[in-house]
Design an enzyme around this catalytic site. Structure first.
Site, PDB file in Angstrom:
ATOM      1  CB  CYS A  17      28.659  22.949 -13.334  1.00  0.00           C
ATOM      2  SG  CYS A  17      27.500  21.849 -13.197  1.00  0.00           S
ATOM      3  NE  ARG A  26      34.923  23.432 -13.939  1.00  0.00           N
ATOM      4  CZ  ARG A  26      35.248  23.615 -12.330  1.00  0.00           C
ATOM      5  NH1 ARG A  26      36.566  24.271 -12.240  1.00  0.00           N
ATOM      6  NH2 ARG A  26      34.559  23.026 -11.510  1.00  0.00           N
ATOM      7  CD1 TRP A  64      30.107  16.883 -17.492  1.00  0.00           C
ATOM      8  CD2 TRP A  64      29.227  15.984 -15.588  1.00  0.00           C
ATOM      9  NE1 TRP A  64      30.205  15.358 -17.411  1.00  0.00           N
ATOM     10  CE2 TRP A  64      29.742  14.946 -16.256  1.00  0.00           C
ATOM     11  CE3 TRP A  64      28.516  15.728 -14.163  1.00  0.00           C
ATOM     12  CZ2 TRP A  64      29.667  13.628 -15.519  1.00  0.00           C
ATOM     13  CZ3 TRP A  64      28.603  14.579 -13.496  1.00  0.00           C
ATOM     14  CH2 TRP A  64      29.090  13.428 -14.457  1.00  0.00           C
ATOM     15  CG  ASN A  70      30.237  22.654  -9.711  1.00  0.00           C
ATOM     16  OD1 ASN A  70      29.506  21.710 -10.245  1.00  0.00           O
ATOM     17  ND2 ASN A  70      31.382  22.803  -9.812  1.00  0.00           N
ATOM     18  N   GLY A  71      27.150  21.303  -8.678  1.00  0.00           N
ATOM     19  CA  GLY A  71      27.142  20.339  -7.385  1.00  0.00           C
ATOM     20  C   GLY A  71      25.939  19.841  -7.146  1.00  0.00           C
ATOM     21  CD  GLU A 124      46.650   6.447 -16.948  1.00  0.00           C
ATOM     22  OE1 GLU A 124      45.415   6.317 -16.291  1.00  0.00           O
ATOM     23  OE2 GLU A 124      46.562   7.471 -17.823  1.00  0.00           O
ATOM     24  CE  LYS A 171      44.546   9.393 -20.141  1.00  0.00           C
ATOM     25  NZ  LYS A 171      44.598   9.071 -18.593  1.00  0.00           N
ATOM     26  CD  GLU A 225      40.409   9.345 -19.539  1.00  0.00           C
ATOM     27  OE1 GLU A 225      39.527  10.045 -18.904  1.00  0.00           O
ATOM     28  OE2 GLU A 225      41.628   9.441 -19.393  1.00  0.00           O
ATOM     29  CG  HIS A 231      44.140 -17.271 -12.957  1.00  0.00           C
ATOM     30  ND1 HIS A 231      44.187 -18.242 -12.232  1.00  0.00           N
ATOM     31  CD2 HIS A 231      45.288 -16.761 -13.129  1.00  0.00           C
ATOM     32  CE1 HIS A 231      45.478 -18.744 -11.843  1.00  0.00           C
ATOM     33  NE2 HIS A 231      46.318 -17.469 -12.180  1.00  0.00           N
ATOM     34  CE  LYS A 284      42.322  17.400 -16.034  1.00  0.00           C
ATOM     35  NZ  LYS A 284      43.130  16.268 -16.436  1.00  0.00           N
TER      36      LYS A 284
HETATM   37  C1  AGP Z   1      42.060  10.307 -15.947  1.00  0.00           C
HETATM   38  O1  AGP Z   1      42.408  10.507 -17.183  1.00  0.00           O
HETATM   39  C2  AGP Z   1      40.552  10.784 -15.701  1.00  0.00           C
HETATM   40  N1  AGP Z   1      40.402  11.999 -16.328  1.00  0.00           N
HETATM   41  C3  AGP Z   1      40.060  10.720 -14.379  1.00  0.00           C
HETATM   42  O2  AGP Z   1      40.164   9.221 -13.981  1.00  0.00           O
HETATM   43  C4  AGP Z   1      40.820  11.321 -13.347  1.00  0.00           C
HETATM   44  O3  AGP Z   1      42.297  10.873 -13.029  1.00  0.00           O
HETATM   45  C5  AGP Z   1      40.200  11.136 -11.914  1.00  0.00           C
HETATM   46  O4  AGP Z   1      38.926  11.576 -12.054  1.00  0.00           O
HETATM   47  C6  AGP Z   1      40.949  11.711 -10.578  1.00  0.00           C
HETATM   48  O5  AGP Z   1      40.916  13.184 -10.810  1.00  0.00           O
HETATM   49  P1  AGP Z   1      41.967  14.154  -9.795  1.00  0.00           P
HETATM   50  O6  AGP Z   1      43.386  13.349 -10.235  1.00  0.00           O
HETATM   51  O7  AGP Z   1      41.563  15.518 -10.201  1.00  0.00           O
HETATM   52  O8  AGP Z   1      41.354  13.407  -8.373  1.00  0.00           O
END
Ligand code: AGP
Length: 609
Positions: free
Chosen positions: A2, A29, A76, A100-101, A481, A485, A488, A504, A604
């Site tokens: 949020c 965010r 959010w 937020n939280g 990774e 990408k 997501e 395996h 974010k």
């Molecule tokens: C990465 O593309 C994602 N948005 C997510 O995995 C992110 O890397 C993860 O939430 C960690 O965030 P941070 O680096 O701000 O701790």
């Protein structure tokens, strides 16, 4: 997560546009509803809508509100689905709140309030704070005392901002977990989730500490700590220029940030290199590198994969044992921490709840902790003993790109510093590694020139439902990774594997409709990966091969889609090979028409667990 914005002003007739612009700067965010509340002629007025900010703006156009004190929010969803009813602000006739939280004991508090006959109008946990404050106000307490008394019974991680109908020159904000910034204006004051939210209003900001309650009037702010004592918090010059939240001609923030990588890597490396790139310079650390018995690396998501790449470097070059774990597991596993061990936390935002909790555990065990962080004033930067800042600048796209490659750069430099201190590397090798790193921006610039080829390959992924990624050694975390990408932002299921693991089990997935992206620079493990690729091709599995000239020359099969990357040394290969995985995900998402910068369900910065 949020986003919160608040303005109390004597200058402006109407602060709504400033509030909305603040929400716009917080869109990165991730959110699923938004709203504003304003004091107008001794009444609290509210507008709120599910969906994107444009929905709220349309509502405000239809039925405008005006006033010079207000709060605003992008939500959010954690408790309650994303709809108008659950959108913030939440209000009684005399109090409005944005939050937020997570309020962890809200069930108990809600039951107690329901027994007293309080009517709830949403499914959110936020409302318990609203009604508790409202009750204290009705008992005759001041707004500050009402908030303070309420927060003494609330448990969880929260940042809140509140508005009071009968106090038009007052905002109250409180922080216990997710960050909150106070902004300083000319006869007006601001509240924001971060400096980005306030960058159109001020560059003078103060970051609240956990437990702080801030009382803002248009002439200034009074900040109180947990014990209710006045405290002074530093006023800082925010580094967030408006350019960092402008796409500067790119279609998406993600594409802009992918292209910023050569520059931000140059900027990051220059923090740790002398200009001749023959040696490292480091500020003194609170422990002797040569005595460190084990390095524990903890992070989440993309940051975790950066740590996973670095494990190879710390172990192979600096000969230091590394334990690696994702923060959400580490914080509850609570492993014994070895004597003379140190811990390293990697985080773009510096606000990831699990990573913060993991660092708190390590601290409780008496271990020194380092942070590789992109946000200088973040909670994690304040918690660790030493921060190594990545100079990536604000990363607005939810999918992390430039933060990842700059994290890798700092990790590589740290591994070399450990190796130098532990005498596991010759001066000649160190100089060569430094030269390799210095070459990196140019190699990434060359790789970015391949974007048309990569976009072409992305088109071939549009109809598939599953994509596999494989790699060996440091290319294995890159496979994880790359899969993250793609999934997501394009919502295509993708999974990364160690190439050696295919036999395996995962090889059962291979068929014509399941392409595999093979990340395979021509290195000491390349030959091993060749056999994995052959096994896939022989089962008619399509291959997208990321390799250099030499690697590609060993494959004659026409069935392979090729991305021919510059030849790189092993140390910098992960940073170079990250670029095509970022671009492949980006173009696939663009062609699929998903929300590239704010993909569904994602935030974010994951400031709640
Ligand atoms: C990465 O593309 C994602 N948005 C997510 O995995 C992110 O890397 C993860 O939430 C960690 O965030 P941070 O680096 O701000 O701790």
């Amino acid at each position: 997560m949020c986003g919160i914005v608040g303005i109390v002003s004597s200058q402006k007739n109407n602060v709504v546009s400033g509030l909305i612009e603040g929400l716009r700067r917080l869109e990165y965010r991730g959110y699923d509803s938004s709203g504003v509340a304003i004091i107008s002629e001794n009444k609290l007025l509210r507008r709120r809508k599910a969906g994107k900010l444009v929905n709220l703006e349309a509502d405000l156009k239809e039925s405008p509100v005006s006033g010079n004190t207000g709060i605003a929010h992008t939500r959010w969803a954690t408790h309650g689905i994303p709809n108008d009813q659950n959108a913030h602000p939440h209000m009684t006739d005399q109090v409005a709140i944005v939050h937020n939280g997570i309020i962890e004991n809200y069930h108990l508090l809600k039951d107690q309030l329901l027994e007293k006959g309080v009517q709830f109008t949403s499914e959110t946990d936020t409302e318990v704070v609203l009604h508790l404050v409202n009750q204290h106000l009705e008992q005759g307490l001041s707004p500050f005392e009402s908030v303070k008394k309420t927060l003494s019974v609330v448990r969880g991680a929260f940042a809140i901002a509140m508005l009071f109908r009968d106090y038009p020159n007052l905002l109250i904000a409180a922080r216990s977990g997710p960050p909150l910034a106070i902004g300083y204006g000319k006869e007006e004051m601001y509240i924001g989730s971060d400096a980005v939210a306030l960058s159109h209003l001020t560059q003078q900001v103060t970051f609240l500490e956990d437990g702080d309650i801030a009382v803002l009037e248009n002439s200034g702010v009074k900040i109180y700590n947990l014990e209710g004592k006045r405290v002074e918090r530093k006023i800082q010059q925010s580094k967030v220029g408006t350019s960092s939240i402008d796409k500067e001609g790119f279609e998406h923030f993600m594409l802009k940030e992918i292209h910023e990588q050569p520059d931000v890597i140059r900027r990051t490396l220059s923090e740790y290199f002398n200009i001749t790139h023959t040696g490292l310079h480091f500020r003194p650390l609170p422990f002797a590198l040569e005595n460190v018995s084990r390095l524990t690396i903890v992070a989440c998501g993309t940051a975790f994969y950066a740590g996973m790449v670095a494990k190879y470097w710390f172990e192979n070059i600096a000969r230091i044992p590394v334990e690696l774990d994702i923060a959400s597991e580490f914080r509850y596993r609570q492993p014994p921490m070895p004597k003379d061990g140190i811990s390293l936390f990697i985080s773009q935002s510096g606000e990831t709840a699990d990573t913060l909790a993991a660092q708190a555990y390590v601290k409780s065990q008496g271990q020194p902790s380092l942070g590789i962080i992109n946000v200088a004033n973040s909670s994690l930067a304040r918690a660790v003993d030493v921060t190594f800042l990545t100079q990536a600048g604000p990363e607005i796209g939810v999918a992390s790109t430039k933060a990842f490659t700059t994290q890798l750069c700092v990790l590589a430099v740290l591994a070399l510093a450990f190796a130098q201190a532990r005498k596991t590397i010759s001066q000649e090798d160190l100089t060569q590694y430094c030269k390799d790193l210095a070459q990196l921006p140019l190699l990434i610039e060359q790789t970015l020139l391949l974007k048309k080829d990569i976009a072409e390959i992305a088109r071939s992924l549009l109809e598939v439902n599953n994509v596999l990624y494989i790699g060996r050694g440091p290319s294995y975390p890159l496979a994880l990774e790359g899969a993250l990408k793609l999934k997501e932002i394009s919502y295509i299921h993708a999974e990364g594997f160690a190439a050696g693991e295919l036999k395996h089990g995962p090889i059962a997935l291979i068929e014509e409709s399941v392409p595999t992206v093979a990340i395979a620079p021509y290195d000491s493990l390349f030959e091993k990966t060749v056999s994995n690729i052959q096994e896939i091709l022989s089962r008619r599995g399509p291959i997208v091969l990321l390799s250099d000239e030499k690697g590609h020359s060993l494959f004659t099969s026409q069935a392979i889609k090729r991305i021919i990357l510059p030849t790189t040394s092993s140390l910098i290969a992960p940073m170079v090979y990250a670029i095509p995985t970022q671009l492949l995900a980006y173009y696939t998402a663009v062609y699929k028409g998903t929300d590239v910068d704010q993909p569904r369900n994602l935030a974010k910065s994951v400031t709640v667990e």
